[in-house]
Design an enzyme around this catalytic site. Sequence first.
Site, PDB file in Angstrom:
ATOM      1  N   GLU A 443      26.048 -45.802  38.207  1.00 42.66           N
ATOM      2  CA  GLU A 443      24.772 -45.191  37.831  1.00 42.66           C
ATOM      3  C   GLU A 443      25.003 -43.782  37.280  1.00 42.66           C
ATOM      4  OE1 GLU A 443      20.771 -43.422  40.064  1.00 42.66           O
ATOM      5  OE2 GLU A 443      22.429 -44.270  41.217  1.00 42.66           O
ATOM      6  N   ASP A 516      23.989 -44.293  43.733  1.00 40.23           N
ATOM      7  CA  ASP A 516      23.665 -43.288  44.744  1.00 40.23           C
ATOM      8  C   ASP A 516      22.905 -43.894  45.919  1.00 40.23           C
ATOM      9  OD1 ASP A 516      24.810 -41.412  43.125  1.00 40.23           O
ATOM     10  OD2 ASP A 516      22.924 -40.665  42.297  1.00 40.23           O
ATOM     11  N   ASP A 518      20.106 -43.282  47.229  1.00 37.13           N
ATOM     12  CA  ASP A 518      18.733 -42.773  47.188  1.00 37.13           C
ATOM     13  C   ASP A 518      17.847 -43.837  46.560  1.00 37.13           C
ATOM     14  OD1 ASP A 518      19.351 -42.729  44.520  1.00 37.13           O
ATOM     15  OD2 ASP A 518      19.164 -40.547  44.271  1.00 37.13           O
ATOM     16  N   ASP A 520      16.549 -44.122  43.524  1.00 36.57           N
ATOM     17  CA  ASP A 520      17.004 -44.569  42.209  1.00 36.57           C
ATOM     18  C   ASP A 520      18.213 -45.498  42.323  1.00 36.57           C
ATOM     19  OD1 ASP A 520      15.033 -43.180  40.918  1.00 36.57           O
ATOM     20  OD2 ASP A 520      16.261 -41.402  40.558  1.00 36.57           O
TER      21      ASP A 520
END
Length: 656
Positions: A443, A516, A518, A520
């Site tokens: 990503e 990540d 998180d 996203d």
Amino acid sequence: MSQQNNNYDENDIQVLEGLEAVRKRPGMYIGSTGPGGLHHLVYEIVDNSIDEALAGFCTEITVEILKGDVIRVSDNGRGIPVGIHPKEGISAATVVYTILHAGGKFGGGGYKVSGGLHGVGASVVNALSSWLELTVKDGEHVYFQRFERGHYDEELKIIGDTKETGTSVMFKADDEIFESTVYDYEVLLKRLREQAFLNAGIKIVFSDKRDEDNIISETLHYEGGIRQFVEHLNAVRGNEAISGDVIYVSGTQGDSFAEIAMQYNDSYNDVVFSFANNIHTKDGGTHETGFKNALLKVINEYGKKFGKFKEKESSKKGKDAPKKEIESLRKEDVLEGLTAIISVKLTECEFEGQTKGRLGNPEVKPFVEKLVTEKLMNFLEENPETANIIFDKCLSASRAREAAKRAREAERKKNAFGNNSMPEKLADCSERDARYTEVYIVEGDSAGGSAKQGRDRRYQAILPLWGKMLNVEKARIDRIYGNDKLEPVVTALGTGIGEDFDIEKLRYGKVIIMADADVDGMHIRTLLLTFFFRYMRPLITNGNVYIAQPPLFKVERKKNVRYAFSDEEKEKYISELSEGGKHNDVAVQRYKGLGEMDPEQLWETTMDPEHRTIVRIGMEDALKADETFSILMGDKVEPRRNFIEKNAKFAQDLDI
């Protein structure tokens, strides 16, 4: 199904073999000693109660997770026979719990239909529990026996009188065997809900009583059976039915019974689940093949019979003439937007593979095929409005498939060099043998840059993704071709997608998604898994897809560095690195993104095969991702709100 002879006694218990190897090789009997095997223990005991329901003698089952992750399963069936077994010389109930493959399902006449013939049974649950307590009510007395790791000191004994009948089993999974003995409520709930749907009218009460201040309980009771199962699947995914009420067909052939429930919806994806004797056949089998063959045959015959395939008349000739209409539909056309449940109940199921993943009974295919062909055609002819909606949906899918074919051909012409024309952002590896190569789908450009610098260039390739990804929930396959976010993934892997997919052309043995920790990152992982599940499924079934596990924390004191992958590990490392219990000289860094790690750190923690943690994705993981994506990216607000409310309590350290 018809109720059977109530004469179920110790003579019906047949002994096949002893119990010696279970504790030495538990994986042979329950698949693994991880979460799957742990939950399998519960399924086996519940399956015994379900078998009583199939035989017509049980109407209610209670399943409880008690404090300390103790399981208790109780039913109001006939109760396990307690008389002395003619061959073993001990109570038949004791035989069932101490001798492998001993039970009423091996030709003794106790059960006509059973889900446990190929299963591991009560004896294996007993062998893999640190202790198990059995209570049986036979209408006169209450019997009790306790076992420890499969052994007992006292024979089955009477502890009271009763007019009730039934069996209650309480057990604690052995922590010497299992990696963890903590049960996942949602995993058990999903399985128990399936069983309640598949056995119309049975009541299953499931409770989680581990936290006395927060007891959770659900009653699973569906008089509509698999019809309601279809409605439930559409509701949780936020799909809108377009073909009216659920279509239901059923029939018998000798001692075999089959039922199918189906409904078309406004999505572009099919959800077809098949079961044999209540066991989910995740790899399909003869019952699923029979259904799909019949579905294709019926809808094509309907189209031809009522002139749905006719070409539009035109006076134009040559190149200006209208393109020829579609002459027949294909299997993928009639499956688009379909939710269906196929359930068969047989005297003996022949399962292929140890995990019962595929039904092999050859006689089931023509049985199901004939049943669906006759009854579905009758339904379509008697309900022309619904039939037209279904046919138009299938025809639209066929046209989209043709559009995808044209898009695919255009893409091939554009990339004249074929597989040699690799994505611009791909940093390839030098090794060409897919057995030794891996590609990290990363990503963002920042993390991609660190990964490119930190990797081992010999066998590790890096493909960064950037920008907003295509919502595959609302896109057919024709929109995948040429999409600037997904096309690089397809091109880099080399396999093609959809009907063109060829696992032999895969350029990397491991496809590792690295994102990540998180919101996203979760979105990227879920989208890619959904994309692979729908358009490149053999990647998952073949075991090529992995999720990288980057650390959440860096814990450091005087150049002594530890990387923590959970809050628990973080606290552990803080304590280990502290002097005299003082934590103020320990620095803790929370990694919000992969880009925060320099190339060396990323290699050490996430990419070095000697030290990294990567998780292989199986079909259950991909199916869960697909369901989650349908909820979160679909048009329906209510399922999304319910999902967020239900899962908000699990969210931690979100970078929003």
